[in-house]
Scaffold this motif. Sequence first.
Motif, mmCIF file in Angstrom:
data_model
loop_
_atom_site.group_PDB
_atom_site.id
_atom_site.type_symbol
_atom_site.label_atom_id
_atom_site.label_comp_id
_atom_site.label_asym_id
_atom_site.label_seq_id
_atom_site.Cartn_x
_atom_site.Cartn_y
_atom_site.Cartn_z
ATOM 1 N N HIS A 125 1.366 0.664 -40.622
ATOM 2 C CA HIS A 125 2.367 1.396 -40.872
ATOM 3 C C HIS A 125 2.468 2.607 -40.050
ATOM 4 O O HIS A 125 3.682 2.913 -39.605
ATOM 5 C CB HIS A 125 2.212 1.875 -42.522
ATOM 6 C CG HIS A 125 3.680 2.591 -42.980
ATOM 7 N ND1 HIS A 125 4.445 2.328 -43.832
ATOM 8 C CD2 HIS A 125 4.035 4.011 -42.427
ATOM 9 C CE1 HIS A 125 5.345 3.075 -43.937
ATOM 10 N NE2 HIS A 125 5.090 4.160 -43.145
ATOM 11 N N GLU A 126 1.443 3.456 -39.905
ATOM 12 C CA GLU A 126 1.629 4.752 -39.052
ATOM 13 C C GLU A 126 1.653 4.463 -37.596
ATOM 14 O O GLU A 126 2.358 5.088 -36.835
ATOM 15 C CB GLU A 126 0.434 5.624 -39.327
ATOM 16 C CG GLU A 126 0.391 5.923 -40.725
ATOM 17 C CD GLU A 126 1.633 6.631 -41.444
ATOM 18 O OE1 GLU A 126 2.326 7.325 -40.800
ATOM 19 O OE2 GLU A 126 1.683 6.294 -42.605
ATOM 20 N N HIS A 129 5.393 4.049 -36.477
ATOM 21 C CA HIS A 129 5.804 5.276 -36.379
ATOM 22 C C HIS A 129 5.659 5.950 -34.923
ATOM 23 O O HIS A 129 6.371 6.546 -34.168
ATOM 24 C CB HIS A 129 5.301 6.458 -37.416
ATOM 25 C CG HIS A 129 5.919 6.187 -38.801
ATOM 26 N ND1 HIS A 129 7.660 5.932 -38.948
ATOM 27 C CD2 HIS A 129 5.326 6.286 -39.964
ATOM 28 C CE1 HIS A 129 7.679 5.382 -40.384
ATOM 29 N NE2 HIS A 129 6.292 5.855 -40.924
ATOM 30 N N GLU A 162 10.899 4.216 -42.632
ATOM 31 C CA GLU A 162 9.998 3.451 -43.676
ATOM 32 C C GLU A 162 10.244 2.024 -43.619
ATOM 33 O O GLU A 162 9.242 1.160 -43.932
ATOM 34 C CB GLU A 162 10.444 4.254 -44.781
ATOM 35 C CG GLU A 162 9.911 5.654 -44.795
ATOM 36 C CD GLU A 162 8.388 5.727 -44.214
ATOM 37 O OE1 GLU A 162 7.594 5.083 -44.801
ATOM 38 O OE2 GLU A 162 8.291 6.454 -43.434
HETATM 39 ZN ZN LIG Z 1 6.020 5.881 -42.911
#
Ligand SMILES: [Zn+2]
Length: 206
Positions: A125-126, A129, A162
Amino acid sequence: MDNIDQLLQLSDQQIGQFLLSQDHLYKKISEQQRSPMIQQAIECGKTAASNISSIDLWEYCRQEKIEIEFFQETLKAENFRFVLAEFQLPNRIRINQSLLKAAAPFFAEQNLLNGQQVAEILLAHELYHYLENQQQLFTVQQQLNYQTGPFKRSARLHSLGEIAAMTFAQELLGLAFSPVLLNVFLLYPVAPEQAQRMAKQLLLID
Ligand SMILES: [Zn+2]
């Protein structure tokens, strides 16, 4: 927790709607804009995942010179807004080891994931980003134009990042359910009431 099966069955669109509804600019997004934006964010996450051929994410991060830090904190139910993991510009990913540790018995009992898999999902997930910033992907570029009183404004919708990050992690790791559920599952052992509340919110989306 009694509604785990229903949570595991939520669709991409439902998860997307939930995440978009958490955006502080949600009310400024017109209804016609919502679905296409969610769809674009989902596609963006999928495409980013398909561009990664590495199987070992930890190794991939090492090659990209991303620093990974496991941090500890004292967990108290009353501070239920825990950071599961975070990305700090330009290249640091932090993962909450205390939450992982606290949730290990829950995951074992539910026969869902092991600790290593949970950490890997948070990392994936990170990592999204990191990539969205580095490659200036749709979720960073997309601006919402809106009006506040007499002023015209333009701002980034962080919820799109997100949505894409969740899709990215799910695709990359071949998960049968959205990683957004980790928000519920990791919270449950520490703050069960908050976790149940979030689970209900997710299940209210149609
Ligand atoms: Zn996030």
